[in-house]
Design a protein around this motif. Sequence first.
Motif, PDB file in Angstrom:
ATOM      1  N   MET B   1       7.314   0.103   2.990  1.00 28.62           N
ATOM      2  CA  MET B   1       6.918   1.226   3.817  1.00 28.62           C
ATOM      3  C   MET B   1       7.338   2.544   3.216  1.00 28.62           C
ATOM      4  O   MET B   1       8.447   2.682   2.724  1.00 28.62           O
ATOM      5  N   SER B 301      -0.563  -4.466  10.064  1.00 25.44           N
ATOM      6  CA  SER B 301       0.360  -3.421  10.531  1.00 25.44           C
ATOM      7  C   SER B 301       0.255  -2.181   9.663  1.00 25.44           C
ATOM      8  O   SER B 301       0.284  -1.051  10.155  1.00 25.44           O
ATOM      9  N   TYR B 302       0.113  -2.413   8.360  1.00 26.07           N
ATOM     10  CA  TYR B 302       0.054  -1.302   7.437  1.00 26.07           C
ATOM     11  C   TYR B 302      -1.215  -0.484   7.648  1.00 26.07           C
ATOM     12  O   TYR B 302      -1.189   0.744   7.659  1.00 26.07           O
ATOM     13  N   GLN B 305      -0.880   1.575  10.724  1.00 24.77           N
ATOM     14  CA  GLN B 305      -0.021   2.730  10.519  1.00 24.77           C
ATOM     15  C   GLN B 305      -0.686   3.802   9.675  1.00 24.77           C
ATOM     16  O   GLN B 305      -0.596   4.992   9.966  1.00 24.77           O
TER      17      GLN B 305
END
Lengths: 309, 319
Positions: B1, B301-302, B305
């Motif tokens: 991240m 999820s990435y 985001q």
Amino acid sequence: MTDLDTRAAVTIGDATGNRRRAGRPYVPEKRRSILLTVVLWLCVLYFVLPLWWLFVSSTKSNAALFSTFGLWFGGDFSLLENLQTLFTVRDGIYLRWVLNTIVYALVSATGATLLAAMAGYAFAKFDFPGRKALFSVTLGAIMIPLTALAIPTYLLFASAGLTDTPWAIIIPSFVSPFGVYLMRVYSADAIDDSLIEAARVDGAGEFRIFWQVGLRLLGPGLVTVFLFSLVGTWNNYFLPLIMLNSSELYPLTVGLAQIQAAASAGGGAQALFSTVITGSFVAVVPLIIAFLFLQRYWQSGLATGSVKG
Amino acid sequence: MSSSSALTVERPTATAPPRRHGSTTKRKQNVAAYLFILPFMVVFIAMLIVPLAYAGYLSLFESKLIGGEVFTGLGNYVRALTDPNFLGSLGRAVLFFIIQVPIMLALSLFFALALDSRRARGSKAIRLLIFMPYAVPAVVATLMWGYLYGPDFGPIAQVSRAIGLGTPEFLTPETILYSMMNIVTWEFIGYNMIIMYAALRSIPSELYEAAEIDGAGQFRVAWSVKIPSIRPAILLTVIFSVIGTFQLFSEPSLLNAIAGNAITNDILPNYYAYNVAFINQEINYAAALAFLLGIVIAVVSYIVQLSAERRERRERNWT
């Protein structure tokens, strides 16, 4: 926390007096909406009725369970008999499950909270090389699904001879990346740097400062992380299911699933359904009580944790 | 991240010690910091990094009747990506995510905003009652809803028959996925609501009081001021939901005892991986499935985001 408290105080002040004084700024809290109240309370039924059913059903005998209306009492009031059966079935193994669950949840939550508090405090209050990188790794780990790791973890524990021991449940529960995140935000907010600096000038060591100054100021944050880790372990099913073989080591979740399977296999001939339902009811009560009693703390703890970013 | 992640908190640290302390003090503090972090990192590495690496390692082998463990490279992954059971389970998980998560989060947001407006009587009680299901173990929630769904004696069927609507079918192969969505929604609306509500409470109230004085209505304030201010909290709930959806296990596993014919062993990916590992005893293949599942979750999820960040950047450019 202070933010919440002052807001609450302001609201109370507004409600008690000064209605419609000329030139008074607009106070949204004053206006009640009947429509919204009705809509919300109707929605609440959806959340509460299943639990109401669970409570009502735990007062019914196995026969009454299938012959009376589900959402109201019927037949004899058999809660005490059900509890008696629950705690005596298979030599009182249910009590054993309750105790196991309490031990696993308390030890896991205490460990997870302490580790998260120490790490979060260090991330917030020290400027050390590698701080950013380590924190990014920790944050990234929030996305790693712990359940997907359960199978390799099981294999590793098996080769270390740790499966079918309490450690197989407790050690994996020590890791709480989200807890570290919350504790970092919370430490940054709640612990004043000048306080740490003053303690240093007084000659206190870093660990003593953390223990005597830091932990005291982290109250609501600690309660929040503790409570959510507690629930995580208390409600976990997958990990104990694959890790444990002996039913004396089961937590409530795995135990309940086992008697439920037995009840379904027996076609309801045994009086097990009422036992499953009463057992489920008993398993739920402690956590609800914990949340109710500690709500002031965990809600303000979350409030600090959820805004930043 | 990346460090620009919406979850990351970057605030200036005022802890840099004054010069006069010299570098020994600084070094002592660094040592202390590492010691504070060490216990967490040890468990973190042992319980996250090592199993992850081990799953990756195991997934490269195949267990043969003759010859034992044989290196197959990406063989297990090729098998997984052409395994109709795994792809089917993944497809159902995606369907689950697309339908259930927006409904759940929209309702959570609605409740959070409604309670934050303080216009309902008994807000505090409402908040706790909606949150209560979160404290219920998924096992108990599933058992409970299993009984509630029951076609013969379940109260939903009882009421439905009493008002002449017939017996609803919740436990058939066609409806079971939706019945599970309802269980998960019931369990997690309150949890997500609390996260959003806590964020709403922490917005400095002057921000939207000013907007209200300017004549903006409640909905306008909610849409233009409140929701944008709690975007990080909403993003967090979305990411938790991605993780949660792709690893659902208790629900299919327990419904299997109640509605065996409706729950196939490949209904959802995590349940399938469990069956492959512990029923079929194909550990290596299960490791590959678990690893792939982890990758899917991380990628989704990435993407979530990234799109949130891009949106934020776009909006910042407009203003």
